[in-house]
Design an enzyme around this catalytic site. Structure first.
Site, PDB file in Angstrom:
ATOM      1  N   PHE A  10      14.068  67.473  -4.455  1.00 27.73           N
ATOM      2  CA  PHE A  10      15.034  66.990  -5.435  1.00 27.73           C
ATOM      3  C   PHE A  10      15.367  65.507  -5.232  1.00 27.73           C
ATOM      4  O   PHE A  10      14.993  64.648  -6.040  1.00 27.73           O
ATOM      5  CB  PHE A  10      16.281  67.873  -5.335  1.00 27.73           C
ATOM      6  CG  PHE A  10      17.480  67.421  -6.110  1.00 27.73           C
ATOM      7  CD1 PHE A  10      17.365  66.741  -7.312  1.00 27.73           C
ATOM      8  CD2 PHE A  10      18.756  67.703  -5.631  1.00 27.73           C
ATOM      9  CE1 PHE A  10      18.493  66.341  -8.023  1.00 27.73           C
ATOM     10  CE2 PHE A  10      19.883  67.321  -6.335  1.00 27.73           C
ATOM     11  CZ  PHE A  10      19.755  66.622  -7.517  1.00 27.73           C
ATOM     12  N   GLY A  28      13.573  65.224   3.940  1.00 27.10           N
ATOM     13  CA  GLY A  28      13.015  66.553   4.177  1.00 27.10           C
ATOM     14  C   GLY A  28      13.920  67.403   5.054  1.00 27.10           C
ATOM     15  O   GLY A  28      14.372  66.965   6.112  1.00 27.10           O
ATOM     16  N   ASN A  39      13.516  72.658  11.685  1.00 23.01           N
ATOM     17  CA  ASN A  39      13.318  71.801  10.518  1.00 23.01           C
ATOM     18  C   ASN A  39      14.312  70.650  10.434  1.00 23.01           C
ATOM     19  O   ASN A  39      13.937  69.517  10.113  1.00 23.01           O
ATOM     20  CB  ASN A  39      13.417  72.636   9.229  1.00 23.01           C
ATOM     21  CG  ASN A  39      12.121  73.319   8.879  1.00 23.01           C
ATOM     22  OD1 ASN A  39      11.248  72.728   8.252  1.00 23.01           O
ATOM     23  ND2 ASN A  39      11.973  74.561   9.293  1.00 23.01           N
ATOM     24  N   SER A  88      24.946  65.842   5.559  1.00 22.81           N
ATOM     25  CA  SER A  88      25.571  66.739   4.582  1.00 22.81           C
ATOM     26  C   SER A  88      27.066  66.844   4.808  1.00 22.81           C
ATOM     27  O   SER A  88      27.540  66.861   5.953  1.00 22.81           O
ATOM     28  CB  SER A  88      24.949  68.133   4.684  1.00 22.81           C
ATOM     29  OG  SER A  88      25.665  69.069   3.892  1.00 22.81           O
ATOM     30  N   TYR A 142      23.058  75.948   8.852  1.00 21.59           N
ATOM     31  CA  TYR A 142      22.608  74.746   8.146  1.00 21.59           C
ATOM     32  C   TYR A 142      23.527  73.575   8.484  1.00 21.59           C
ATOM     33  O   TYR A 142      23.074  72.488   8.865  1.00 21.59           O
ATOM     34  CB  TYR A 142      22.611  74.982   6.630  1.00 21.59           C
ATOM     35  CG  TYR A 142      22.525  73.700   5.836  1.00 21.59           C
ATOM     36  CD1 TYR A 142      21.320  73.004   5.741  1.00 21.59           C
ATOM     37  CD2 TYR A 142      23.644  73.148   5.216  1.00 21.59           C
ATOM     38  CE1 TYR A 142      21.241  71.801   5.043  1.00 21.59           C
ATOM     39  CE2 TYR A 142      23.572  71.961   4.514  1.00 21.59           C
ATOM     40  CZ  TYR A 142      22.368  71.285   4.434  1.00 21.59           C
ATOM     41  OH  TYR A 142      22.293  70.092   3.751  1.00 21.59           O
ATOM     42  N   LYS A 157      14.549  74.519  -6.976  1.00 18.84           N
ATOM     43  CA  LYS A 157      15.424  74.916  -5.873  1.00 18.84           C
ATOM     44  C   LYS A 157      15.990  76.323  -6.001  1.00 18.84           C
ATOM     45  O   LYS A 157      16.561  76.854  -5.045  1.00 18.84           O
ATOM     46  CB  LYS A 157      16.576  73.914  -5.730  1.00 18.84           C
ATOM     47  CG  LYS A 157      16.123  72.542  -5.302  1.00 18.84           C
ATOM     48  CD  LYS A 157      17.303  71.621  -5.009  1.00 18.84           C
ATOM     49  CE  LYS A 157      18.066  72.073  -3.794  1.00 18.84           C
ATOM     50  NZ  LYS A 157      19.150  71.130  -3.434  1.00 18.84           N
ATOM     51  N   HIS A 177      22.688  75.753 -12.913  1.00 20.86           N
ATOM     52  CA  HIS A 177      22.948  77.171 -13.153  1.00 20.86           C
ATOM     53  C   HIS A 177      23.799  77.376 -14.406  1.00 20.86           C
ATOM     54  O   HIS A 177      23.513  78.272 -15.213  1.00 20.86           O
ATOM     55  CB  HIS A 177      23.614  77.799 -11.931  1.00 20.86           C
ATOM     56  CG  HIS A 177      22.693  77.962 -10.763  1.00 20.86           C
ATOM     57  ND1 HIS A 177      21.592  78.783 -10.791  1.00 20.86           N
ATOM     58  CD2 HIS A 177      22.698  77.386  -9.533  1.00 20.86           C
ATOM     59  CE1 HIS A 177      20.958  78.731  -9.627  1.00 20.86           C
ATOM     60  NE2 HIS A 177      21.606  77.882  -8.846  1.00 20.86           N
TER      61      HIS A 177
END
Length: 329
Positions: free
Chosen positions: A11, A76, A92, A116, A139, A177, A186
């Site tokens: 994205f 990434g 990751n 984030s 995450y 996504k 959405h």
């Protein structure tokens, strides 16, 4: 000199590649994992010099096989906030990022990366300081831990390191996504397909649809990334949002009214949208309780003090621009 964009088919990565092209940049090395092959469509209208699979990238970069690199824009990551595989997430988002940053430092290459707002968890103070950071899921923890690694490294860094804590980003090129696409995506699809939008019901002291987030347009996210690319002597970790919290009701209504306007229909108020069934609510999911941020709002003080002065798009303007782009796909 080349610019490397990791997560280039994703994205934000693909929006960065496209923006670099608009500035005349073509010497771009795109790094990604195209196991999910449909993501390549995000790069179909972009010009790049080369593509490298993420599994090969660190080895080739750290062994100086890619030539002179001006900067790495590291987008990434595994971005699923509901992913429960901690080993996958840490490999990751933490270890891989550490390896890329180490290679950048060895080659005195600028490193601008995606952090984030999830690192703040349930905190209501969104300042880039340790005492405000309480991640609620793995995450968020993976992003938090890498930010901590960066903080320890910054005093002795050999080249620029900038971390950007993205709040709720929405905009073009996110169609791949799925569940993790923005709420604008959405809401747009729900209203087109079913004539209504469904939001979470009340939870955590907030009414139905009343949970609040800092929704930021991807165009602004790109502008901030490119600003730091153009100012290689500034380092640090900065929030990247609008500095304004809005409800999911606000976002859904902006989306609905854009679609209604495109169809020649009058806009709805929040009250009429609920009465007519255009806005509906369902019980807050049990599995998200204690893991969900009910409120986020970026404190932009450090970003502004460091020199970024451009205004951020307001919610209605950003949503309308995005929805109109979706209508002409």
């Amino acid at each position: 000199m080349s610019i490397i964009v990791t997560g280039a088919a994703g994205f934000i990565g693909s929006n960065l590649v496209k923006a670099l092209n608009r500035r005349g940049e073509r010497d771009i090395i795109a790094v990604d994992d195209l196991t999910e092959g449909d993501k390549c469509r995000n790069l179909a209208d972009c010009d790049i010099e080369d593509y490298i699979d993420k599994r090969e990238f660190v080895h080739r970069f750290s062994n100086r096989q890619l030539g002179d690199i001006r900067a790495v824009l590291h987008q990434g990551a595994c971005s699923s906030t509901v992913e429960s595989d901690g080993r996958l997430m840490m490999d990751n988002n933490y270890r891989y990022s550490c390896d890329v940053l180490q290679a950048c430092q060895e080659q005195s290459t600028a490193f601008i990366y995606a952090s984030s707002a999830a690192v703040y968890g349930a905190n209501r103070d969104f300042r880039e300081v340790r005492e405000c950071e309480r991640p609620l899921n793995v995450y968020a923890y993976s992003k938090f831990l890498f930010d901590q690694y960066v903080r320890r490294l910054l005093p002795r860094a050999r080249s620029q390191i900038v971390g950007l804590r993205y709040f709720n980003v929405y905009g073009p090129r996110e169609q791949h996504k799925g569940q993790m696409a923005s709420m604008v995506w959405h809401c747009f699809n729900q209203y087109r397909e079913h004539g209504h939008v469904e939001l979470f019901g009340e939870y955590g002291g907030y009414p139905a649809g009343g949970h609040m987030r800092d929704f930021v347009a991807v165009e602004d996210v790109v502008k901030v990334n490119l600003h730091w690319l153009d100012h290689p002597h500034t380092s640090g970790i900065f929030n990247l949002g609008t500095g304004v919290a809005r409800t999911f009701n606000d976002l859904a209504l902006a989306t609905i009214n854009c679609l209604r306007g495109a169809a020649g229909r009058p806009p709805l108020t929040l009250e009429t949208a609920a009465l007519e069934g255009a806005l509906r609510y369902f019980e807050f999911p049990e599995e998200l309780k204690s893991k969900y941020q009910v409120y986020t709002c970026a404190d932009l003080s450090q970003l502004r003090e460091a020199g970024y002065g451009e205004p951020m798009a307001g919610l209605e303007a950003g949503v309308e621009r995005y929805c109109r782009s979706l209508l002409i796909r």
